[in-house]
Design an enzyme around this catalytic site. Structure first.
Site, PDB file in Angstrom:
ATOM      1  N   SER A   1       1.971  -9.439   3.323  1.00 22.87           N
ATOM      2  CA  SER A   1       1.101  -8.269   3.224  1.00 22.87           C
ATOM      3  C   SER A   1      -0.334  -8.708   3.494  1.00 22.87           C
ATOM      4  O   SER A   1      -0.622  -9.238   4.563  1.00 22.87           O
ATOM      5  CB  SER A   1       1.257  -7.599   1.856  1.00 22.87           C
ATOM      6  OG  SER A   1       0.523  -6.393   1.808  1.00 22.87           O
ATOM      7  N   THR A   2      -1.238  -8.532   2.539  1.00 29.87           N
ATOM      8  CA  THR A   2      -2.645  -8.849   2.752  1.00 29.87           C
ATOM      9  C   THR A   2      -2.825 -10.310   3.148  1.00 29.87           C
ATOM     10  O   THR A   2      -2.364 -11.210   2.456  1.00 29.87           O
ATOM     11  CB  THR A   2      -3.452  -8.567   1.475  1.00 29.87           C
ATOM     12  OG1 THR A   2      -3.167  -7.242   1.031  1.00 29.87           O
ATOM     13  CG2 THR A   2      -4.942  -8.718   1.735  1.00 29.87           C
TER      14      THR A   2
ATOM     15  N   MET B   1      -0.464  -8.692  -1.701  1.00 31.36           N
ATOM     16  CA  MET B   1      -0.693  -8.061  -2.988  1.00 31.36           C
ATOM     17  C   MET B   1       0.589  -7.423  -3.486  1.00 31.36           C
ATOM     18  O   MET B   1       1.389  -6.910  -2.704  1.00 31.36           O
ATOM     19  CB  MET B   1      -1.789  -6.998  -2.854  1.00 31.36           C
ATOM     20  CG  MET B   1      -2.123  -6.284  -4.146  1.00 31.36           C
ATOM     21  SD  MET B   1      -2.937  -7.375  -5.319  1.00 31.36           S
ATOM     22  CE  MET B   1      -3.081  -6.250  -6.729  1.00 31.36           C
TER      23      MET B   1
ATOM     24  N   ASP C   1       6.371  -6.845  -3.967  1.00 29.58           N
ATOM     25  CA  ASP C   1       7.425  -6.576  -2.988  1.00 29.58           C
ATOM     26  C   ASP C   1       8.053  -7.887  -2.527  1.00 29.58           C
ATOM     27  O   ASP C   1       7.344  -8.830  -2.170  1.00 29.58           O
ATOM     28  CB  ASP C   1       6.857  -5.808  -1.793  1.00 29.58           C
ATOM     29  CG  ASP C   1       7.938  -5.317  -0.850  1.00 29.58           C
ATOM     30  OD1 ASP C   1       9.080  -5.135  -1.297  1.00 29.58           O
ATOM     31  OD2 ASP C   1       7.628  -5.102   0.349  1.00 29.58           O
TER      32      ASP C   1
END
Length: 371
Positions: free
Chosen positions: A186-187, A307, A310
């Site tokens: 993600s991020t 973040m 998941d």
């Protein structure tokens, strides 16, 4: 320019400092108002062009900068490397009206150090009235400035029992020859994914690689193109039912789940519009859960910077199915949310620094092949 003396020092110490760089006075004012109302940010300065943004980064060393891509003179893309050079600990959130050109530029910026991007609505009224945009803007800023969990803060039984370092710790856990690599990020993920794949190098020819990177719809096709250009192997969004082949990297389409199915004896892509999982679509848990069911020990799971949590449940399913799961370590992660969650849940086989992950996977596959 807003001054850091605008609020008392004792109050400012409890807030994250922000510089807003956007050529629109209206947008700068709107963002500043939202941040003020959020209560945990302190806007120390604003800028209408990239040159001023660099000067503010040098002076204030803010926790985060909101950086518009389209500005007169020195634009956001040109200012980014100077900002990170002058203030390397500043997290940069790109803000832009996303078209095909800006999407490509934003992806390039994220591989050069920008942490995330937020898509501004096309119209001023759309920006002012969109509660979804405001929520996304504040959420992404919050993600960037959140404090990552340090390894020393983990419960002792996790910190001491978890195997660290490379493929030597993974190889005994692999009972069959790994042929699939499933990745969640993600991020900070675009840069991390590109680096890992580049470092695996020719080893990708022996793997079917499937990636869930949390991204909006406009980004994923461009991300696949960028990955292909960077690593020199085919990379694309798959279509539903497409047979998944070795030597190809498959990127989950933005806004849709990417899973795996077995049809007529072949492993194929499963594209779906089911509800978000962990507030995400695509979701890493969807991919990892399917990989556990259909691939088992033939898969290697990799959880990179991001973040949230998941991928945690899916990583656990992969481990139970006999697969090895690698988590990126905290020091090399932009945000140690997703990999940290996997570690705390005891669903990681090993924790490896970003610089070592590609070589570890390459050696793991080669080691199993020659065993």
């Amino acid at each position: 320019m807003l001054s850091p003396r605008a609020i008392p020092a004792s109050s400012a110490a409890r807030h994250k400092t922000v510089v807003i760089a956007d050529d629109s006075v209206v947008v700068r004012g709107l963002f500043a108002r939202w941040l003020g109302e959020a209560g945990n940010f302190h806007v120390v300065a604003v800028a209408g062009d990239g040159e001023t943004a660099v000067a503010h980064a040098t002076r204030f060393k803010p926790d985060v900068m909101v950086l518009d891509l389209d500005m007169p003179g020195v634009d956001g893309a040109a200012a980014l490397p100077q900002i990170l050079r002058e203030s390397p600990n500043t997290g940069v959130l790109l803000a832009a009206t996303l078209n095909e050109r800006n999407t490509r530029i934003a992806l390039e910026c994220m591989t050069r150090g920008a942490m995330d991007v937020v898509s501004k609505p096309d119209s001023r009224s759309g920006m002012t009235l969109s509660l979804d945009f405001r929520s996304e803007f504040l959420l992404k800023l919050g993600n960037i400035v959140q404090t990552p969990v340090k390894p020393g803060a983990l419960p002792p039984e996790i910190d001491t029992d978890l195997p660290h370092a490379g493929p030597a710790n993974l190889r005994p856990l692999v009972s069959v020859m790994p042929r699939y690599l499933v990745i969640g990020a993600s991020t900070g993920g675009p840069r991390a994914v590109a680096k890992v794949l580049f470092d695996i190098g020719e080893g990708l020819n022996d793997l079917t690689t499937i990636v869930v990177q949390h991204m909006p719809p406009l980004f994923t096709a461009s991300f696949a193109e960028q990955v292909a250009n960077h690593i020199g192997v085919p990379a694309r969004e798959p279509f539903d039912g497409e047979r998944l082949m070795r030597g190809t990297v498959y990127i989950a389409p933005g806004g849709r789940h990417l899973g795996i199915d077995r049809r007529l004896g072949h492993i194929v892509a499963r594209i779906g519009d089911e509800p978000p999982v962990n507030f995400c679509r695509p979701a890493v848990d969807v991919l990892f859960g399917d990989a556990a069911r259909h691939l088992g020990a033939a898969a290697i799971g990799l959880v990179l910077t991001g973040m949230g949590s998941d991928g945690t449940d899916g990583a656990g399913a992969l481990r139970k199915a006999g697969a090895a799961v690698i988590a990126q370590d905290e020091p090399s992660s932009t945000i140690w949310g997703m990999p940290g969650s996997v570690v705390r849940a005891r669903n990681a086989s090993t924790v490896i620094a970003l610089d070592e992950i590609g070589a570890s996977i390459r050696c793991l596959v080669r080691g199993v092949q020659t065993a």
